[in-house]
Design a protein around this motif. Structure first.
Motif, PDB file in Angstrom:
ATOM      1  N   ASP A 115       8.227  19.672  52.313  1.00  0.00           N
ATOM      2  CA  ASP A 115       8.839  19.860  53.626  1.00  0.00           C
ATOM      3  C   ASP A 115       9.862  18.745  53.854  1.00  0.00           C
ATOM      4  O   ASP A 115       9.499  17.568  53.902  1.00  0.00           O
ATOM      5  CB  ASP A 115       7.770  19.807  54.712  1.00  0.00           C
ATOM      6  N   PRO A 116      11.152  19.082  53.991  1.00  0.00           N
ATOM      7  CA  PRO A 116      12.179  18.042  54.188  1.00  0.00           C
ATOM      8  C   PRO A 116      11.922  17.159  55.399  1.00  0.00           C
ATOM      9  O   PRO A 116      12.431  16.037  55.476  1.00  0.00           O
ATOM     10  CB  PRO A 116      13.466  18.858  54.368  1.00  0.00           C
ATOM     11  N   GLU A 117      11.106  17.641  56.340  1.00  0.00           N
ATOM     12  CA  GLU A 117      10.808  16.839  57.528  1.00  0.00           C
ATOM     13  C   GLU A 117      10.127  15.531  57.150  1.00  0.00           C
ATOM     14  O   GLU A 117      10.212  14.539  57.880  1.00  0.00           O
ATOM     15  CB  GLU A 117       9.909  17.637  58.474  1.00  0.00           C
ATOM     16  N   TYR A 118       9.439  15.522  56.013  1.00  0.00           N
ATOM     17  CA  TYR A 118       8.679  14.344  55.617  1.00  0.00           C
ATOM     18  C   TYR A 118       9.376  13.509  54.552  1.00  0.00           C
ATOM     19  O   TYR A 118       8.814  12.529  54.073  1.00  0.00           O
ATOM     20  CB  TYR A 118       7.304  14.772  55.093  1.00  0.00           C
ATOM     21  N   PHE A 119      10.576  13.901  54.145  1.00  0.00           N
ATOM     22  CA  PHE A 119      11.259  13.142  53.101  1.00  0.00           C
ATOM     23  C   PHE A 119      11.548  11.726  53.585  1.00  0.00           C
ATOM     24  O   PHE A 119      11.837  11.491  54.761  1.00  0.00           O
ATOM     25  CB  PHE A 119      12.574  13.813  52.710  1.00  0.00           C
ATOM     26  N   GLY A 120      11.479  10.776  52.646  1.00  0.00           N
ATOM     27  CA  GLY A 120      11.830   9.399  52.956  1.00  0.00           C
ATOM     28  C   GLY A 120      13.209   9.092  52.423  1.00  0.00           C
ATOM     29  O   GLY A 120      14.162   9.845  52.622  1.00  0.00           O
ATOM     30  N   ASP A 121      13.316   7.985  51.692  1.00  0.00           N
ATOM     31  CA  ASP A 121      14.600   7.610  51.104  1.00  0.00           C
ATOM     32  C   ASP A 121      14.800   8.231  49.725  1.00  0.00           C
ATOM     33  O   ASP A 121      15.915   8.251  49.209  1.00  0.00           O
ATOM     34  CB  ASP A 121      14.699   6.088  50.987  1.00  0.00           C
ATOM     35  N   GLY A 122      13.725   8.700  49.131  1.00  0.00           N
ATOM     36  CA  GLY A 122      13.835   9.296  47.810  1.00  0.00           C
ATOM     37  C   GLY A 122      12.648  10.183  47.515  1.00  0.00           C
ATOM     38  O   GLY A 122      11.601  10.105  48.170  1.00  0.00           O
ATOM     39  N   LEU A 123      12.820  11.043  46.521  1.00  0.00           N
ATOM     40  CA  LEU A 123      11.788  11.992  46.135  1.00  0.00           C
ATOM     41  C   LEU A 123      11.684  12.002  44.615  1.00  0.00           C
ATOM     42  O   LEU A 123      12.702  11.965  43.914  1.00  0.00           O
ATOM     43  CB  LEU A 123      12.143  13.387  46.636  1.00  0.00           C
ATOM     44  N   VAL A 124      10.451  12.036  44.108  1.00  0.00           N
ATOM     45  CA  VAL A 124      10.201  12.097  42.674  1.00  0.00           C
ATOM     46  C   VAL A 124       9.299  13.291  42.400  1.00  0.00           C
ATOM     47  O   VAL A 124       8.247  13.438  43.039  1.00  0.00           O
ATOM     48  CB  VAL A 124       9.543  10.805  42.155  1.00  0.00           C
ATOM     49  N   VAL A 125       9.707  14.155  41.476  1.00  0.00           N
ATOM     50  CA  VAL A 125       8.927  15.336  41.118  1.00  0.00           C
ATOM     51  C   VAL A 125       8.671  15.313  39.617  1.00  0.00           C
ATOM     52  O   VAL A 125       9.599  15.101  38.826  1.00  0.00           O
ATOM     53  CB  VAL A 125       9.657  16.642  41.504  1.00  0.00           C
ATOM     54  N   TYR A 126       7.421  15.544  39.224  1.00  0.00           N
ATOM     55  CA  TYR A 126       7.045  15.643  37.820  1.00  0.00           C
ATOM     56  C   TYR A 126       6.495  17.039  37.559  1.00  0.00           C
ATOM     57  O   TYR A 126       5.795  17.612  38.398  1.00  0.00           O
ATOM     58  CB  TYR A 126       5.956  14.626  37.457  1.00  0.00           C
ATOM     59  N   ALA A 127       6.769  17.565  36.375  1.00  0.00           N
ATOM     60  CA  ALA A 127       6.227  18.871  36.003  1.00  0.00           C
ATOM     61  C   ALA A 127       6.083  18.977  34.499  1.00  0.00           C
ATOM     62  O   ALA A 127       6.923  18.486  33.739  1.00  0.00           O
ATOM     63  CB  ALA A 127       7.114  20.002  36.521  1.00  0.00           C
ATOM     64  N   SER A 128       5.006  19.609  34.072  1.00  0.00           N
ATOM     65  CA  SER A 128       4.768  19.962  32.674  1.00  0.00           C
ATOM     66  C   SER A 128       4.148  21.353  32.701  1.00  0.00           C
ATOM     67  O   SER A 128       3.910  21.911  33.785  1.00  0.00           O
ATOM     68  CB  SER A 128       3.828  18.942  32.025  1.00  0.00           C
ATOM     69  N   PRO A 129       3.877  21.959  31.555  1.00  0.00           N
ATOM     70  CA  PRO A 129       3.294  23.299  31.602  1.00  0.00           C
ATOM     71  C   PRO A 129       1.973  23.392  32.354  1.00  0.00           C
ATOM     72  O   PRO A 129       1.601  24.463  32.828  1.00  0.00           O
ATOM     73  CB  PRO A 129       3.103  23.637  30.110  1.00  0.00           C
ATOM     74  N   GLU A 130       1.263  22.271  32.494  1.00  0.00           N
ATOM     75  CA  GLU A 130      -0.068  22.297  33.091  1.00  0.00           C
ATOM     76  C   GLU A 130      -0.137  21.749  34.514  1.00  0.00           C
ATOM     77  O   GLU A 130      -1.163  21.890  35.172  1.00  0.00           O
ATOM     78  CB  GLU A 130      -1.041  21.482  32.215  1.00  0.00           C
ATOM     79  N   GLU A 131       0.926  21.121  35.014  1.00  0.00           N
ATOM     80  CA  GLU A 131       0.793  20.444  36.306  1.00  0.00           C
ATOM     81  C   GLU A 131       2.139  20.214  36.964  1.00  0.00           C
ATOM     82  O   GLU A 131       3.197  20.335  36.331  1.00  0.00           O
ATOM     83  CB  GLU A 131       0.116  19.084  36.109  1.00  0.00           C
ATOM     84  N   HIS A 132       2.081  19.883  38.258  1.00  0.00           N
ATOM     85  CA  HIS A 132       3.250  19.370  38.965  1.00  0.00           C
ATOM     86  C   HIS A 132       2.768  18.361  40.001  1.00  0.00           C
ATOM     87  O   HIS A 132       1.665  18.495  40.546  1.00  0.00           O
ATOM     88  CB  HIS A 132       4.035  20.493  39.656  1.00  0.00           C
ATOM     89  N   ARG A 133       3.564  17.354  40.254  1.00  0.00           N
ATOM     90  CA  ARG A 133       3.250  16.318  41.245  1.00  0.00           C
ATOM     91  C   ARG A 133       4.541  15.919  41.939  1.00  0.00           C
ATOM     92  O   ARG A 133       5.617  15.951  41.332  1.00  0.00           O
ATOM     93  CB  ARG A 133       2.614  15.082  40.599  1.00  0.00           C
ATOM     94  N   SER A 134       4.430  15.514  43.191  1.00  0.00           N
ATOM     95  CA  SER A 134       5.610  15.047  43.913  1.00  0.00           C
ATOM     96  C   SER A 134       5.242  13.828  44.738  1.00  0.00           C
ATOM     97  O   SER A 134       4.115  13.695  45.216  1.00  0.00           O
ATOM     98  CB  SER A 134       6.174  16.152  44.813  1.00  0.00           C
ATOM     99  N   PHE A 135       6.221  12.930  44.896  1.00  0.00           N
ATOM    100  CA  PHE A 135       5.995  11.672  45.605  1.00  0.00           C
ATOM    101  C   PHE A 135       7.207  11.341  46.467  1.00  0.00           C
ATOM    102  O   PHE A 135       8.346  11.479  46.017  1.00  0.00           O
ATOM    103  CB  PHE A 135       5.771  10.521  44.613  1.00  0.00           C
ATOM    104  N   LEU A 136       6.953  10.928  47.694  1.00  0.00           N
ATOM    105  CA  LEU A 136       8.034  10.385  48.512  1.00  0.00           C
ATOM    106  C   LEU A 136       8.064   8.889  48.316  1.00  0.00           C
ATOM    107  O   LEU A 136       7.042   8.258  48.056  1.00  0.00           O
ATOM    108  CB  LEU A 136       7.858  10.739  49.987  1.00  0.00           C
ATOM    109  N   VAL A 137       9.236   8.309  48.392  1.00  0.00           N
ATOM    110  CA  VAL A 137       9.376   6.871  48.205  1.00  0.00           C
ATOM    111  C   VAL A 137      10.207   6.289  49.337  1.00  0.00           C
ATOM    112  O   VAL A 137      11.052   6.958  49.925  1.00  0.00           O
ATOM    113  CB  VAL A 137      10.021   6.532  46.845  1.00  0.00           C
ATOM    114  N   GLY A 138       9.932   5.020  49.619  1.00  0.00           N
ATOM    115  CA  GLY A 138      10.620   4.351  50.711  1.00  0.00           C
ATOM    116  C   GLY A 138      11.806   3.526  50.268  1.00  0.00           C
ATOM    117  O   GLY A 138      12.278   2.675  51.011  1.00  0.00           O
ATOM    118  N   GLY A 139      12.287   3.745  49.059  1.00  0.00           N
ATOM    119  CA  GLY A 139      13.454   3.040  48.548  1.00  0.00           C
ATOM    120  C   GLY A 139      14.336   3.997  47.784  1.00  0.00           C
ATOM    121  O   GLY A 139      13.967   5.138  47.505  1.00  0.00           O
ATOM    122  N   SER A 140      15.514   3.528  47.439  1.00  0.00           N
ATOM    123  CA  SER A 140      16.482   4.406  46.797  1.00  0.00           C
ATOM    124  C   SER A 140      16.097   4.703  45.346  1.00  0.00           C
ATOM    125  O   SER A 140      15.524   3.866  44.654  1.00  0.00           O
ATOM    126  CB  SER A 140      17.874   3.773  46.828  1.00  0.00           C
TER     127      SER A 140
END
Length: 373
Positions: free
Chosen positions: A81-106
């Motif tokens: 949800d873009p409402e919760y985005f911080g200064d940066g976003l990190v997304v990881y994905a492989s065939p078995e999983e996905h993860r996302s993290f908001l970060v407070g720095g560039s």
């Protein structure tokens, strides 16, 4: 849609482990506020589409693998949800999983496909925003919050809140001389202190103690964790505070934590200099980190160094070729900010990292280290 999670040290260690190819990392600078934030989700979709194209064009990736990772990326995007985005976003994905993290720095806008996730941005940001605990005292209950940077959330999984049972009064006056305390109140504090023991054993973090002065005074008398209390905040009425309200109230306490970290870092560097166990400047510190000799890395908050790591025989990560920022996307192997990799290297070798205000290490080029030997 859900809010992205924040990384813990344990999760970061798990994310650094090798994975079968292809493991996709996507980093995107985002915006905290409207109207700029309205474009972030579109930009994320475009970046993920580019990642899917690279997978489809990669001869080492089968069609089935590409489809699986593309589905994981799409699922990650759908749940953000873009409402919760911080200064940066990190997304990881492989065939078995996905993860996302908001970060407070560039973070840079980047796509990396490899056998490991690109974690250095998260690692560096986690080191900049050291986690902490907040123990909130009030007459009828004790609540526990967890914080990292300016993000806080109440902990409901460690036996908190501890609520008063309304037991018989103890008519001994408290130390402030004018208020009467209750045995129930003291019992509640002791129960909260017992529950805090398990929390600190699992995560030995600094504790911010919040409450009225009389409540803090009594807790100080009872606690077995006085050394863990890093600072106090004398304020009441936070029993039902929202995360945003709690974060705003904690601003002075966060500054006190940062100041204490800076003072400790300077003391340890001074001791290391006296013992001739100190390294200064990005080149020397990089070499020491590659050899696993850094016990404490101290870095100025604003330091950014563009460089290319150079490998020499028998000494991986031994030297750096320093570059201008605009060369990051031109020179093969160049990193936009080598400090992120330096931080990850030190933490991976069980070292500690402390970020300090700019100009604190002016005589060391913005970075110094206390060495193990």
């Amino acid at each position: 849609m859900t809010q992205p999670t924040r990384p813990t040290p344990e999760l970061l260690a798990e994310l650094r482990k090798p994975r079968p190819y292809p493991a996709v990392s996507v980093t995107l600078p985002t915006h905290r506020h409207w109207p700029e934030s309205q474009q972030d989700h579109i930009r994320l979709r475009n970046l993920l589409a580019e990642a899917e194209k690279r997978l489809a064009d990669d001869p080492e990736v089968t069609k089935a693998q590409a489809a699986e990772v593309a589905q994981q990326l799409a699922t990650a995007a759908d749940r953000l949800d873009p409402e919760y985005f911080g200064d940066g976003l990190v997304v990881y994905a492989s065939p078995e999983e996905h993860r996302s993290f908001l970060v407070g720095g560039s973070v840079p806008e980047r796509i990396v496909i490899n056998t490991t996730y690109l974690t250095r941005n998260l690692v560096a940001l986690e080191a900049r925003e050291r986690p902490y605990l907040v123990l909130v005292l009030s007459t009828g209950e004790v609540r526990l919050w967890r914080g990292q940077g300016d993000q806080v959330a109440e902990d409901h999984e460690s036996g908190f809140p501890v609520i008063s049972s309304g037991a018989e009064r103890d008519k001994a006056p408290s130390r402030d001389g004018g208020q009467w305390t209750t045995q129930d109140f003291r019992n509640m504090l002791m129960e909260a202190d017992r529950k805090l023991t398990a929390v600190l054993q699992a995560s030995p973090l600094p504790v911010i103690l919040v409450g009225l002065s009389k409540h803090i005074s009594i807790y100080r008398e009872l606690t077995r964790h006085g050394q863990a209390i890093a600072t106090e905040l004398e304020v009441g009425g936070l029993g039902n505070a929202t995360p945003a309200e709690m974060s705003a109230q904690l601003a002075p306490a966060r500054r006190a934590l940062a100041e204490a970290d800076t003072a400790r870092a300077q003391r340890e560097l001074d001791e290391a200099r006296s013992g001739k166990r100190c390294s200064a400047g990005v080149q020397d510190v990089w070499q020491a980190a590659g050899e696993g000799r850094v016990a404490l890395l101290v870095v100025e908050e604003g330091l950014r160094v563009t460089a290319r790591p150079d490998t020499v025989e028998g000494a991986e990560r031994a030297t750096l070729t320093l570059l201008e920022p605009e060369e990051a996307g031109v020179v093969a192997g160049a990193e936009e900010d080598i400090i992120d990799s330096l931080v990850e290297t030190v933490l991976s070798a069980d070292g500690e990292v402390i970020f300090v205000p700019d100009e604190s290490l002016a005589d060391a080029g913005g970075v110094a280290a206390a060495l193990r030997y």
